[in-house]
Design an enzyme around this catalytic site. Structure first.
Site, PDB file in Angstrom:
ATOM      1  CG  ASP A  33      -0.124  -4.292   1.765  1.00 55.13           C
ATOM      2  OD1 ASP A  33       0.687  -3.311   1.594  1.00 55.13           O
ATOM      3  OD2 ASP A  33      -0.195  -3.061   4.054  1.00 55.13           O
ATOM      4  CB  SER A  82       3.043   1.177   6.234  1.00 54.88           C
ATOM      5  OG  SER A  82       1.913   1.835   6.918  1.00 54.88           O
ATOM      6  CG  HIS A 118      -0.725   0.169   2.858  1.00 53.03           C
ATOM      7  ND1 HIS A 118      -0.174  -0.549   3.398  1.00 53.03           N
ATOM      8  CD2 HIS A 118      -0.241   1.789   3.618  1.00 53.03           C
ATOM      9  CE1 HIS A 118       0.069  -0.246   4.395  1.00 53.03           C
ATOM     10  NE2 HIS A 118       0.323   1.399   4.408  1.00 53.03           N
TER      11      HIS A 118
END
Length: 250
Positions: free
Chosen positions: A109, A204, A61
């Site tokens: 992801d 992330s 992402h």
């Protein structure tokens, strides 16, 4: 500024910072030599971690806005701003997002970044082992670790130096409840958090570690870091062994 408005803003800030990575601490400098800062225009965007001399693993992402080139990958950093002589900076020659990544629920992801040249291993730049098929993944109530340069609170304050955090793997049945993530929580994910301990914006792509092995990738939680019903979500790396092996041989 009206004093009443200013006081209200201060009260709001104080209430928000309680729901954040308050349980994290600054890591010892270069104690996590696999950590990567993935940067765009000199600004830290996402984390990553070094899995081979020319490959960094991260989250898909992070690369969904059309930017698959122009990133810098910085290894050997502790402070993002200081010109540390341990730092090694690389261009990315390719970014491979998992072909089944879903932006709607962040399933699959995982991304792999190829560096423009091999790293020079040192005390500050080293590979980390990652989870593969048949590896024992952490179970609920197990303690796991993560690290990153992500936001310290919901107001977006970012640290200059690497932060680390120990958290607890949560029950799958809980994370799949309708008031948590519901059907968006898939078999490829685990969730982990503790009260006022969570990953946040900018973390992330960083690793979730269990017994020193990267078993997960920091993926996506709620809009509010530290929310009790939106704990951090992590991609289970061992589910992608074949894709990883086929990609890094390209």
């Amino acid at each position: 500024m009206n004093s009443l408005i200013f006081a209200s803003l201060l009260l709001y800030a104080a209430s928000q910072t309680g729901e954040c990575i308050t349980g994290g601490n600054e890591a010892a400098a270069h104690s996590r030599p696999y950590m990567a800062s993935i940067q765009w225009n000199g600004k830290h965007e996402c984390g990553g971690f070094l899995i081979s001399k020319q490959w960094v693993m991260s989250a898909a992402h992070c690369f969904q806005d059309g930017r698959t080139s122009g990133f810098k990958v910085v290894l050997g950093a502790h402070s993002l701003s200081v010109a540390e002589d341990t730092k090694q900076t690389f261009e990315t020659t390719a970014v491979y997002n998992h072909p089944d990544f879903s932006i709607s629920n962040y399933d699959n992801d995982i991304a792999l970044l190829k560096l423009n040249k091999p790293v020079t291993e040192s005390d500050a730049v080293k590979l980390v082992k990652f989870g593969r098929e048949k590896l024992s993944n952490p179970l609920e109530s197990d303690t796991v670790e993560t690290a990153g340069w992500g936001s310290l609170n919901n107001l977006g304050g970012r640290p200059d130096k690497l932060q680390e955090l120990s958290i607890t793997v949560m029950k799958r049945i809980l994370c799949g409840r309708g008031d948590y993530y519901g059907v968006k929580f898939t078999n490829n994910m685990l969730c982990a958090a503790d009260r006022k301990k969570d990953t946040c914006d900018g973390d992330s792509g960083g690793p979730l570690l269990y017994n020193g092995i990267a078993v997960g990738i920091t993926s996506n939680g709620g809009k509010k870091c530290g929310s009790s019903k939106k704990p951090g979500l992590y991609t289970i790396i061992s589910h992608y062994t074949k894709w990883i092996d086929s990609t890094i041989t390209k």
